[in-house]
Design an enzyme around this catalytic site. Structure first.
Site, PDB file in Angstrom:
ATOM      1  N   SER A   1       1.134  -0.931   0.510  1.00 44.12           N
ATOM      2  CA  SER A   1       0.450  -0.160   0.062  1.00 44.12           C
ATOM      3  C   SER A   1       0.581   1.321  -0.286  1.00 44.12           C
ATOM      4  O   SER A   1       1.932   1.401   0.263  1.00 44.12           O
ATOM      5  CB  SER A   1      -1.289  -0.097   1.510  1.00 44.12           C
ATOM      6  N   LYS A   2       0.048   2.586  -0.142  1.00 47.44           N
ATOM      7  CA  LYS A   2       0.615   3.687  -0.216  1.00 47.44           C
ATOM      8  C   LYS A   2       1.549   3.856   1.047  1.00 47.44           C
ATOM      9  O   LYS A   2       3.045   4.381   1.153  1.00 47.44           O
ATOM     10  CB  LYS A   2      -0.423   4.885  -0.539  1.00 47.44           C
ATOM     11  N   ARG A   3       1.075   3.743   1.973  1.00 48.40           N
ATOM     12  CA  ARG A   3       1.236   3.614   3.754  1.00 48.40           C
ATOM     13  C   ARG A   3       2.283   3.025   3.738  1.00 48.40           C
ATOM     14  O   ARG A   3       3.149   4.050   4.843  1.00 48.40           O
ATOM     15  CB  ARG A   3       0.158   3.309   4.635  1.00 48.40           C
TER      16      ARG A   3
ATOM     17  N   ASP B   1       4.849   5.047   2.551  1.00 48.10           N
ATOM     18  CA  ASP B   1       6.165   6.052   2.979  1.00 48.10           C
ATOM     19  C   ASP B   1       6.378   6.278   4.491  1.00 48.10           C
ATOM     20  O   ASP B   1       7.009   6.896   4.742  1.00 48.10           O
ATOM     21  CB  ASP B   1       4.137   6.827   4.000  1.00 48.10           C
TER      22      ASP B   1
ATOM     23  N   SER C   1       2.201  13.271  -3.323  1.00 50.41           N
ATOM     24  CA  SER C   1       3.053  11.636  -3.064  1.00 50.41           C
ATOM     25  C   SER C   1       4.417  10.957  -4.437  1.00 50.41           C
ATOM     26  O   SER C   1       3.904  11.939  -5.241  1.00 50.41           O
ATOM     27  CB  SER C   1       1.479  10.647  -3.540  1.00 50.41           C
TER      28      SER C   1
END
Length: 502
Positions: free
Chosen positions: A258-260, A263, A283
């Protein structure tokens, strides 16, 4: 003719997992001499995000994955944007209704929420539809009255229980679902006159003559309903072959990438930088982070597939020639954020020095170096690119080629600058002044002969010269530095070090 499609929804930036799905579709199509279509599935008007469609098209152009037909490309089976195909879908909604394979449902959101509270794990299906407000339970007159009054309704597929639905997946083999686990999915909404994904997907694949549906594992649960819809519409004999790709997993632990995760671990999950039009949040993207598109493509191709041998660095054509769905894994593939850096390093080495120098120019400009001879930059890049994984890293490796040192690293000075260094380097200046031509071979031979004749220690001389030229104990072989800088600049830097360091 093999025809595949990649059909993203414009609900945000393109995830790197979606890029891999599109890549596998492209490799499969090209290996079989087929075509790939870009279809935009924008029937969910509530989730539409401005700019997302343009982002998707730009991402694939940067990646070098071309489409043969579709949004932005044209073709004979358009329009390729689902919101422009309303009238096409309506006739197939009517066909399902007329055949008794679908029905109208008038339940309000409040009524549905009440039923969910009443029945744990509520599902609108054969066991519950009789308790709801739909054309199967209401008198025909009431149904017509509700329609005439403009009461919102949806069209639901009618799934019969008690049936095994078999799917021959090209990656997973035979997969069996029981129809009793399926709910009566919504196929059409009167509020916007648009179909949902399930119906639009089937109709478009049929009309666009799609032969193979290659998509992510997350869509496997939708496959049995799609098989039923092909059958209900009388298209069972022309149903495309299915292949469901393994998930991309987070680098640490289990679960979908995921993007999480990006990050948290400091790597992009989108091909291009994305600025959210609502929140303004930015992002990171692979392009802006310094990755070459061919490195991203090569890395993704090997996440869940292998060529059958130990090759890793492969051109797009080599990937096309080797691609075989039977060598796709059934289990998820962990995303290795260090491995993609390795691929980027490999492709920087493969790229022409002139190309890398062109990419390096903006980096130089950000550091205040604006007037650079392109040929000089190309020479420095060719000398130093083997040391970096990103073009931006070249600055730390090469800054002294573009900016003369104003300070000298104290640790290097204490260790490498000896009591007699100034005297010895003053003599070296005279030696270098007479070197012609001032190239690697000429200067190295002359300087080493002088050192031997004088009985000096080679290491002391070379370490002091490196400090004078670069300001620190860094850089390639000394005579490569002097050749690049030229005689005048090399001597000027050595003389300044003598004056400053004494």
């Amino acid at each position: 003719m093999v025809r595949v499609r990649f059909a993203p929804s414009p609900t945000g930036p393109l995830h790197i997992g979606g890029v891999r799905t599109a890549l596998y579709n492209y490799l499969f199509a090209k290996q079989h001499g087929g075509a790939m279509i870009l279809r935009i599935e924008d029937t969910d008007s509530q989730r539409f995000v401005p700019g997302a469609e343009a982002y998707i098209i730009a991402a694939f152009r940067w990646l070098g994955i071309p489409f043969d037909e579709g949004v932005g490309y044209g073709g004979a089976y358009g329009p390729y944007r689902q919101s422009e195909r309303k009238e096409i879908y309506r006739q197939y909604v009517d066909r399902l209704l007329d055949a008794g394979r679908a029905y109208l449902a008038f339940d309000t959101p409040a009524e549905l929420e009440a039923k969910r509270k009443e029945i744990p794990n509520f599902q609108y299906d054969a066991s519950t539809r009789g308790q709801m407000r739909n054309s199967l339970t209401l008198p025909a007159g009431e149904v017509n009255a509700l329609k005439d009054a403009g009461h919102p309704f949806v069209v639901r597929v009618r799934v019969d229980p008690g049936e095994d639905i078999r799917i021959n997946d090209l990656i997973r083999g035979e997969v069996v679902f029981h129809s009793s686990i399926l709910d009566d999915k919504v196929l059409f909404k009167s509020t916007d006159g648009l179909p949902t994904y399930h119906l639009a997907n089937i109709v478009d694949d049929r009309l666009m003559k799609i032969t193979h549906v290659i998509r992510g594992e997350e869509w496997l649960s939708s496959a049995p309903l799609h098989v039923l819809l092909y059958r209900y519409l009388g298209w069972a004999d022309t149903m495309p072959a299915f292949a469901h790709l393994p998930l991309l997993l987070k680098p640490d632990g289990g679960g979908k990438l995921s993007k999480r995760d990006g990050d948290r671990l400091g790597f992009p999950v989108f091909p291009l930088e994305w600025r959210d039009p609502g929140s303004g949040e930015v992002s990171s993207g692979y392009r802006e982070s310094g990755y070459l598109p061919e490195a991203v493509v090569n890395f993704l191709a090997l996440l869940g597939w292998n060529p059958g041998d130990d090759r890793e660095v492969m051109t797009l054509q080599e990937l096309i020639d080797s691609f075989d769905l039977s060598r796709c894994s059934r289990s998820g593939a962990k995303f290795d954020c260090e491995k993609i850096k390795w691929f980027n390093h490999q492709y920087i080495q493969k790229r022409d020095n002139r190309d890398i120098a062109t990419l390096f120019m903006p980096v130089l400009a950000r550091h205040g170096v604006t007037e650079v001879d392109p040929a000089y930059a190309e020479k420095i890049v060719g000398m130093m690119k083997e040391r970096v994984s990103f073009v931006s890293d070249l600055w730390e490796q090469t800054y002294y080629f573009f900016v003369a040192p104003e300070r000298y690293d104290e640790k290097t000075r204490a260790k490498r600058w000896k009591e007699d260094s100034a005297t010895q380097l003053s003599e070296l200046v005279e030696v270098l002044s007479g070197c012609e031509p001032f190239d690697v071979e000429g200067t190295e031979e002359t300087v080493k002969a002088w050192i031997a004749r004088k009985g000096y220690y080679l290491g002391h001389i070379m370490n002091a010269v490196r400090l004078a030229l670069a300001g620190a104990g860094i850089g390639p072989q000394i005579f490569h530095i002097t050749e690049a800088l030229g005689k005048e600049e090399s001597i000027r830097r050595i003389q300044r070090a003598i004056e400053v360091l004494k």
